[in-house]
Each structure stands twice: as structure tokens, then as C-alpha cells.
Design a protein around this motif. Sequence first.
Motif, PDB file in Angstrom:
ATOM      1  N   GLU A 146      74.325  43.475 -31.374  1.00 46.79           N
ATOM      2  CA  GLU A 146      73.027  43.092 -31.923  1.00 46.79           C
ATOM      3  C   GLU A 146      72.283  42.277 -30.875  1.00 46.79           C
ATOM      4  OE1 GLU A 146      72.978  41.285 -35.733  1.00 46.79           O
ATOM      5  OE2 GLU A 146      74.350  42.748 -36.638  1.00 46.79           O
ATOM      6  N   VAL A 147      71.120  42.755 -30.477  1.00 45.98           N
ATOM      7  CA  VAL A 147      70.353  42.142 -29.397  1.00 45.98           C
ATOM      8  C   VAL A 147      69.322  41.170 -29.961  1.00 45.98           C
ATOM      9  CG1 VAL A 147      68.721  42.581 -27.522  1.00 45.98           C
ATOM     10  CG2 VAL A 147      70.689  44.093 -27.842  1.00 45.98           C
ATOM     11  N   HIS A 148      69.232  40.009 -29.333  1.00 45.95           N
ATOM     12  CA  HIS A 148      68.232  38.998 -29.676  1.00 45.95           C
ATOM     13  C   HIS A 148      67.491  38.640 -28.382  1.00 45.95           C
ATOM     14  CE1 HIS A 148      70.518  38.463 -33.438  1.00 45.95           C
ATOM     15  NE2 HIS A 148      71.590  38.564 -32.652  1.00 45.95           N
ATOM     16  N   LEU A 149      66.180  38.704 -28.406  1.00 43.63           N
ATOM     17  CA  LEU A 149      65.381  38.482 -27.209  1.00 43.63           C
ATOM     18  C   LEU A 149      64.864  37.051 -27.149  1.00 43.63           C
ATOM     19  CD1 LEU A 149      63.351  41.815 -27.151  1.00 43.63           C
ATOM     20  CD2 LEU A 149      65.520  41.300 -26.005  1.00 43.63           C
ATOM     21  N   LEU A 150      65.090  36.405 -26.024  1.00 43.38           N
ATOM     22  CA  LEU A 150      64.588  35.057 -25.789  1.00 43.38           C
ATOM     23  C   LEU A 150      63.301  35.127 -24.967  1.00 43.38           C
ATOM     24  CD1 LEU A 150      67.962  33.304 -24.888  1.00 43.38           C
ATOM     25  CD2 LEU A 150      66.719  33.128 -27.049  1.00 43.38           C
ATOM     26  N   SER A 151      62.493  34.094 -25.064  1.00 47.15           N
ATOM     27  CA  SER A 151      61.222  34.049 -24.332  1.00 47.15           C
ATOM     28  C   SER A 151      61.034  32.673 -23.708  1.00 47.15           C
ATOM     29  CB  SER A 151      60.041  34.338 -25.273  1.00 47.15           C
ATOM     30  OG  SER A 151      60.150  35.611 -25.860  1.00 47.15           O
ATOM     31  N   TRP A 152      60.308  32.636 -22.608  1.00 47.34           N
ATOM     32  CA  TRP A 152      59.975  31.364 -21.976  1.00 47.34           C
ATOM     33  C   TRP A 152      59.014  30.580 -22.863  1.00 47.34           C
ATOM     34  CZ3 TRP A 152      62.955  30.114 -18.100  1.00 47.34           C
ATOM     35  CH2 TRP A 152      63.488  31.114 -17.286  1.00 47.34           C
ATOM     36  N   PHE A 153      59.195  29.279 -22.922  1.00 42.32           N
ATOM     37  CA  PHE A 153      58.227  28.391 -23.557  1.00 42.32           C
ATOM     38  C   PHE A 153      57.856  27.322 -22.537  1.00 42.32           C
ATOM     39  CE2 PHE A 153      62.552  27.256 -24.976  1.00 42.32           C
ATOM     40  CZ  PHE A 153      62.690  25.995 -24.407  1.00 42.32           C
ATOM     41  N   MET A 154      56.832  26.560 -22.826  1.00 41.68           N
ATOM     42  CA  MET A 154      56.336  25.594 -21.856  1.00 41.68           C
ATOM     43  C   MET A 154      57.335  24.459 -21.638  1.00 41.68           C
ATOM     44  SD  MET A 154      53.571  26.321 -20.343  1.00 41.68           S
ATOM     45  CE  MET A 154      53.153  24.700 -19.734  1.00 41.68           C
ATOM     46  N   PRO A 155      57.637  24.152 -20.393  1.00 41.70           N
ATOM     47  CA  PRO A 155      58.509  23.002 -20.106  1.00 41.70           C
ATOM     48  C   PRO A 155      57.757  21.700 -20.306  1.00 41.70           C
ATOM     49  CG  PRO A 155      57.689  23.947 -18.073  1.00 41.70           C
ATOM     50  CD  PRO A 155      57.207  24.852 -19.179  1.00 41.70           C
ATOM     51  N   ASN A 156      58.485  20.649 -20.594  1.00 47.82           N
ATOM     52  CA  ASN A 156      57.899  19.317 -20.633  1.00 47.82           C
ATOM     53  C   ASN A 156      57.663  18.820 -19.207  1.00 47.82           C
ATOM     54  OD1 ASN A 156      58.020  19.160 -23.470  1.00 47.82           O
ATOM     55  ND2 ASN A 156      60.167  18.533 -23.380  1.00 47.82           N
ATOM     56  N   TYR A 175      72.197  37.741 -26.462  1.00 45.77           N
ATOM     57  CA  TYR A 175      70.879  37.136 -26.247  1.00 45.77           C
ATOM     58  C   TYR A 175      70.419  37.455 -24.827  1.00 45.77           C
ATOM     59  CZ  TYR A 175      71.188  34.535 -30.617  1.00 45.77           C
ATOM     60  OH  TYR A 175      71.269  34.194 -31.949  1.00 45.77           O
ATOM     61  N   MET A 176      69.200  37.971 -24.690  1.00 45.18           N
ATOM     62  CA  MET A 176      68.677  38.405 -23.405  1.00 45.18           C
ATOM     63  C   MET A 176      67.500  37.537 -22.975  1.00 45.18           C
ATOM     64  SD  MET A 176      68.843  42.561 -23.564  1.00 45.18           S
ATOM     65  CE  MET A 176      70.411  43.421 -23.559  1.00 45.18           C
ATOM     66  N   MET A 177      67.560  37.067 -21.736  1.00 43.45           N
ATOM     67  CA  MET A 177      66.531  36.196 -21.177  1.00 43.45           C
ATOM     68  C   MET A 177      65.851  36.878 -19.990  1.00 43.45           C
ATOM     69  SD  MET A 177      65.327  33.098 -21.649  1.00 43.45           S
ATOM     70  CE  MET A 177      63.672  32.894 -20.962  1.00 43.45           C
ATOM     71  N   PRO A 178      64.520  37.029 -20.014  1.00 48.20           N
ATOM     72  CA  PRO A 178      63.818  37.672 -18.891  1.00 48.20           C
ATOM     73  C   PRO A 178      63.718  36.763 -17.671  1.00 48.20           C
ATOM     74  CG  PRO A 178      62.245  36.901 -20.520  1.00 48.20           C
ATOM     75  CD  PRO A 178      63.610  36.647 -21.097  1.00 48.20           C
ATOM     76  N   GLY A 179      63.199  37.313 -16.585  1.00 43.70           N
ATOM     77  CA  GLY A 179      63.070  36.572 -15.344  1.00 43.70           C
ATOM     78  C   GLY A 179      61.801  35.742 -15.276  1.00 43.70           C
ATOM     79  N   MET A 180      61.621  35.066 -14.155  1.00 42.64           N
ATOM     80  CA  MET A 180      60.479  34.174 -13.966  1.00 42.64           C
ATOM     81  C   MET A 180      59.155  34.890 -14.205  1.00 42.64           C
ATOM     82  SD  MET A 180      59.332  31.997 -10.572  1.00 42.64           S
ATOM     83  CE  MET A 180      60.913  31.168 -10.419  1.00 42.64           C
ATOM     84  N   ALA A 181      58.326  34.285 -15.030  1.00 41.62           N
ATOM     85  CA  ALA A 181      56.986  34.785 -15.365  1.00 41.62           C
ATOM     86  C   ALA A 181      57.005  36.026 -16.242  1.00 41.62           C
ATOM     87  CB  ALA A 181      56.163  35.055 -14.106  1.00 41.62           C
ATOM     88  N   ALA A 182      58.175  36.562 -16.543  1.00 40.24           N
ATOM     89  CA  ALA A 182      58.270  37.802 -17.312  1.00 40.24           C
ATOM     90  C   ALA A 182      58.425  37.520 -18.799  1.00 40.24           C
ATOM     91  CB  ALA A 182      59.442  38.640 -16.814  1.00 40.24           C
ATOM     92  N   ASN A 183      57.937  38.447 -19.603  1.00 41.20           N
ATOM     93  CA  ASN A 183      58.164  38.376 -21.044  1.00 41.20           C
ATOM     94  C   ASN A 183      59.311  39.308 -21.419  1.00 41.20           C
ATOM     95  OD1 ASN A 183      57.045  41.096 -21.544  1.00 41.20           O
ATOM     96  ND2 ASN A 183      55.073  40.145 -21.062  1.00 41.20           N
ATOM     97  N   ASN A 184      59.735  39.247 -22.669  1.00 36.78           N
ATOM     98  CA  ASN A 184      60.928  40.010 -23.045  1.00 36.78           C
ATOM     99  C   ASN A 184      60.679  41.507 -23.211  1.00 36.78           C
ATOM    100  OD1 ASN A 184      59.834  40.246 -25.699  1.00 36.78           O
ATOM    101  ND2 ASN A 184      60.829  38.315 -26.311  1.00 36.78           N
ATOM    102  N   GLU A 185      59.444  41.968 -22.953  1.00 36.47           N
ATOM    103  CA  GLU A 185      59.204  43.407 -22.968  1.00 36.47           C
ATOM    104  C   GLU A 185      59.887  44.126 -21.810  1.00 36.47           C
ATOM    105  OE1 GLU A 185      55.417  45.108 -24.279  1.00 36.47           O
ATOM    106  OE2 GLU A 185      54.659  43.062 -24.404  1.00 36.47           O
ATOM    107  N   ILE A 186      60.407  43.378 -20.826  1.00 37.07           N
ATOM    108  CA  ILE A 186      61.151  44.024 -19.749  1.00 37.07           C
ATOM    109  C   ILE A 186      62.403  44.710 -20.279  1.00 37.07           C
ATOM    110  CG2 ILE A 186      60.289  42.386 -18.035  1.00 37.07           C
ATOM    111  CD1 ILE A 186      63.161  41.209 -17.968  1.00 37.07           C
ATOM    112  N   PHE A 187      62.817  44.343 -21.486  1.00 38.02           N
ATOM    113  CA  PHE A 187      64.012  44.935 -22.086  1.00 38.02           C
ATOM    114  C   PHE A 187      63.686  46.099 -23.019  1.00 38.02           C
ATOM    115  CE2 PHE A 187      65.119  40.345 -21.508  1.00 38.02           C
ATOM    116  CZ  PHE A 187      66.083  40.516 -20.516  1.00 38.02           C
ATOM    117  N   GLU A 188      62.434  46.539 -23.046  1.00 43.01           N
ATOM    118  CA  GLU A 188      62.031  47.527 -24.043  1.00 43.01           C
ATOM    119  C   GLU A 188      62.741  48.866 -23.890  1.00 43.01           C
ATOM    120  OE1 GLU A 188      57.835  48.086 -23.712  1.00 43.01           O
ATOM    121  OE2 GLU A 188      57.923  49.002 -21.720  1.00 43.01           O
TER     122      GLU A 188
END
Length: 230
Positions: free
Chosen positions: A38-48, A16-29
Motif C-alpha cells: 500500500e503506497v502513501h505519498l509524502l509531500s514537501w511542506f515549508m520548513p521553519n 511511504y514515498m518521498m519525492p526529490g528537491m523541488a518535486a511534487n509527488n506526481e513523479i510517482f504517477e
Amino acid sequence: MYIEFAMKKSAAIHVYMMPGMAANNEIFERIKLSSPIEVHLLSWFMPNQDESLASYAERMCAKVTHLNPILIGVSFGGILVQEMSKIISCRKVIIISSVRTWREFPIHMRISRKTNAYKFFPVQWIDNLEDFVGFIFGPTARKRMDLNKKYLSVRSPEYLNWSLKVLFNWSQDVPLPNVTHIHGTYDMVFPALHLKDFIPVPKGTHVMIMTRAQWFNQNLPQIILSSALS
């Protein structure tokens, strides 16, 4: 036939790959890893509102659907996956262009941590992520980082305010075990001078996950496989 299929399925190494601050998972393209990985891409979601990093990490763990995975995080994402590893069992955590404790922050970040200077950045005015990086990490980082709005698309003030707060207040004091650190020798955000015990990427910058993809495609499989077998 079913047994053979089950064996092949169980042999997969889920990463599972997590991008950096403000970045989307296209940095792993540009990262191309083949079977059994097997790669699984994680994405930031809004914090509470006022959510702790530990709470956010727990919610991110809910998106990890395989047992005993390998977690890979870039920069701030590297900090997040370390927190996730405190919640779920992982074969290995790999951080890229990141730090293992707050003590590895460069001096200007440690001063901001102590004085809470990060609170004064007007994230509601942000339109240029280069300015954001320059304010947080210093003008040298702004000049050296090749930023692109295609990759830095997570821009809401609520997310950025939360990110700054939990980053600068990260309480990890000693390195966690089972963490492999990959770092560029030309990283201007987290200079290698402040770090210990990492795999160096010669001339790698803070955005080397994109600019040095060939190095990762050649070396990351071995790092992952050795982690999976250990």
C-alpha cells in the motif's frame, strides 16, 4: 469475519514515498504497485526558519501513520528518509537516485560544501528549475535532465534556500544499515562512479523514477517484499 479482515489488514506492507528537491509527488504517477503493498505519498511542506534537517525529518515522521513502514526517497528525498529512519522504526529504507553519505557527493558538490558556494545562488530570481539544477549539480545535469514544471512545483525561495543549506551541510559520514540503494548508471547528478553497493538500473538517469517506470514496476515489488520479509 472480523478476524479474517484484521489478518488481511495487518498483512499490508505500507510504503511511504518521498519525492526529490523541488518535486511534487506526481513523479510517482507511473509507479504501479499492487497488494499487499500500500503506497502513501509524502509531500514537501515549508520548513521553519533555520530549521535543521533532523527537525524537519521529525515533523515529516508525524505524517507516517503506520508502524514499521518502508520508506522510499528519491534524490534529496532519499536523504530525508534516511534521517527519518533515525527517528521511527522502519522495515527498510530504499533510496533512489540519491546518496548514503555526503562523501558520495561528486567533486563539485564537495567543493561547494567546503566553500559554501551554494549560498550565492539567487533563489529569489528562480523561474527556470533547469537553471537551478545546472547551478547546483553542473551544466551536464541541466542538459541531461528532462525537467517539467508539472513535477517541479515546489519553488518558494524559502524552501529552496533551506534545501540547499541542509543538503550541502548533511553530516552523515558513514552509510546507515538497512538502506537499499537503487541508482541509474547514467545519473549525471550523482554519478555512479562515486558510489558503492547499489542496485544498478542500466541507462537510468537522475529522473528514472519517471523515465524508467517499467523497470521499477517490475523490480520494486520484489525489493520491497524481500525487505519486508527480512
